[in-house]
Design an enzyme around this catalytic site. Structure first.
Site, PDB file in Angstrom:
ATOM      1  N   ASP A   1      33.319  35.108  50.443  1.00  0.00           N
ATOM      2  CA  ASP A   1      33.984  35.590  49.240  1.00  0.00           C
ATOM      3  C   ASP A   1      34.712  36.904  49.498  1.00  0.00           C
ATOM      4  OD1 ASP A   1      34.272  35.464  46.241  1.00  0.00           O
ATOM      5  OD2 ASP A   1      33.165  37.354  46.392  1.00  0.00           O
TER       6      ASP A   1
ATOM      7  N   GLU B   1      37.933  33.395  51.882  1.00  0.00           N
ATOM      8  CA  GLU B   1      38.761  33.506  50.686  1.00  0.00           C
ATOM      9  C   GLU B   1      39.624  34.753  50.845  1.00  0.00           C
ATOM     10  OE1 GLU B   1      38.553  34.266  45.869  1.00  0.00           O
ATOM     11  OE2 GLU B   1      37.282  35.331  47.280  1.00  0.00           O
TER      12      GLU B   1
END
Length: 458
Positions: free
Chosen positions: A165, A202
């Site tokens: 993330d 990401e």
């Protein structure tokens, strides 16, 4: 999922957390009680592996919860050993460095990222939300703690990899040049722990900014492609998709020749593709056909395969999956009442399974085709050549292969399109897939219905 053709499952965060989305981790080694226990998780993992599938977990290492023991220690005083696990500055230091404000990005909307700690002369940095303070990777002690967590899940528990993330925010803006080096180090730690483990980052940014992250991460999400397909679905305009992809591949390959392009239509932070398409199932089929015939390793956000709807705020793009049309369906989660994806607006999975022309079966056929055709299943070193570029409202390309190349043609407009096949395209005569039976090929003419797709082999 196995029947659909899915080969791996990515779970968004499962660790204990104070929020429904669980990106504010309170314990990196635990399982949130809402999901069950570690024994439950191990049974899930075993079941996935017995089916020949993989499991990737979301690993949130950009920040923790404000309730994480590290931060609770860090906020107790400047002399605490955990203080350096986070970013702390006095207002004077913040002003001197010129970092009181940050530029809003697509993935983070907080402009003033410094937050007060009552009774403390220093503020802490949290770019997403004051409840999720950013970690400070200048601390070697923190790095080793994070790497212990990586080893625990890969070798102690047995997961197959991680979705990382907020990978572009590991360092704050004034030190962002250190991001790539961190991920290179991280990649080596993963490789040493489990050589075949998978990592996907990401990096919510333009492809040119994403490219260097392939030095340390095996895959990265292709946000430019996601938005390009969404624009095509909304506007019916191509805007040079294939040419842009080829340029992106060149850029990615300069950093890692064996990069893996992680492709998607939408994710848990974007309006659902069903709503982008205005609920039009034919447009959803077109989007799926593009995703599943282009190079890369495609990701399906749960519910895309049945046409679930949803627009922001975030909880409405994360509504419960519709397994059946039963009001008392025991498989349906009850954490919220859906606003968009209801039985009256979305056909449930059980109903679609019995309909040969449903969106769900469209996905199943495309995934099976992708696996069966070596030109389509090639992931690394993308095999893509533009075709039929002179035709308006048409996106076409050849997926090259030494013996089994395929030609893919999409009609991105709302009317049937007559396409004249050139000498190269005429060599592809065998229909491998078509959206509808009303597609017609006669001589060098292809009649492709609105939003239709066809895949031809030689």
């Amino acid at each position: 999922m196995q029947d659909l053709g899915v080969e791996a499952i990515w779970l968004t965060p499962i660790q204990p957390s104070s929020t429904y989305h669980k990106y504010d981790v309170m314990d990196y080694y635990g399982i949130d009680p809402e999901y069950g226990t570690m024994d439950d998780f191990r049974r899930l993992l075993d079941g996935i592996h017995r089916r020949g599938m993989k499991l990737y977990m979301d690993l949130v290492v950009n920040h923790t919860s404000i309730l994480h023991p590290w931060f609770e220690q860090a906020r107790s005083g400047a002399n605490n050993p955990y203080r350096n696990f986070y970013w702390w500055m006095t207002p004077a230091m913040i002003d001197a460095l010129g970092v009181n404000k940050r530029e809003e990005t697509a993935d983070a909307h907080v402009i003033f990222p410094w937050h007060k700690n009552p009774g403390d002369p220093e503020k802490y940095y949290a770019m997403f939300w004051e409840g999720m303070p950013d970690l400070n990777y200048e601390s070697e002690a923190l790095r080793e703690e994070i790497y212990k967590i990586v080893r625990h899940w890969l070798t102690g528990v047995g997961v197959d990899g991680f979705r990382l993330d907020a990978a572009r925010h590991i360092y704050p803006p004034w030190l962002r040049e250190k991001n790539i080096g961190f991920w290179e180090e991280f990649g080596q730690v993963v490789k040493a722990a489990k050589p075949d483990a998978y990592t996907v980052g990401e990096v919510w940014a333009k492809a040119s900014e994403v490219a260097p992250y392939f030095k340390g991460l095996k895959a990265n999400f292709h946000f430019d492609l996601s938005f390009a397909i969404q624009r095509i679905i909304q506007t019916g305009k191509d805007a040079g998709l294939v040419e842009k992809l080829l340029a992106d591949y060149d850029d990615f390959g300069r950093h890692n020749i064996d990069f893996i392009d992680a492709t998607m239509l939408t994710n848990h932070d974007q309006n659902r593709i069903g709503s982008v398409a205005g609920g039009n199932v034919e447009k959803m089929k077109l989007a799926a056909a593009m995703l599943l015939t282009l190079p890369g390793q495609p990701y399906l956000y749960y519910g895309e395969e049945i046409g679930m709807l949803g627009v922001k705020p975030d909880h409405h793009i994360r509504e419960p999956f519709l397994w059946t049309d039963r009001p008392d369906d025991p498989g349906r989660t009850r954490w919220m009442d859906p606003l968009y994806s209801r039985p009256t607006s979305v056909r449930d999975a059980a109903t679609q399974l019995t309909d040969e022309d449903s969106l769900l079966n469209h996905y199943r056929k495309l995934i099976a085709l992708r696996k069966a055709q070596p030109a389509l299943s090639q992931i690394q070193r993308p095999n893509l050549v533009s075709a039929l570029a002179k035709f308006n409202k048409v996106v076409a390309y050849i997926r090259t292969h030494p013996t089994e190349p395929v030609l893919v043609v999409h009609n991105i407009g709302g009317r049937t399109k007559k396409i004249i096949l050139g000498e190269t395209e005429q060599a592809f005569k065998k229909v491998l897939f078509q959206t509808t039976d009303s597609t017609r090929i006669k001589g060098n003419q292809l009649m492709l219905p609105a939003y239709g797709s066809i895949v031809l082999g030689k």
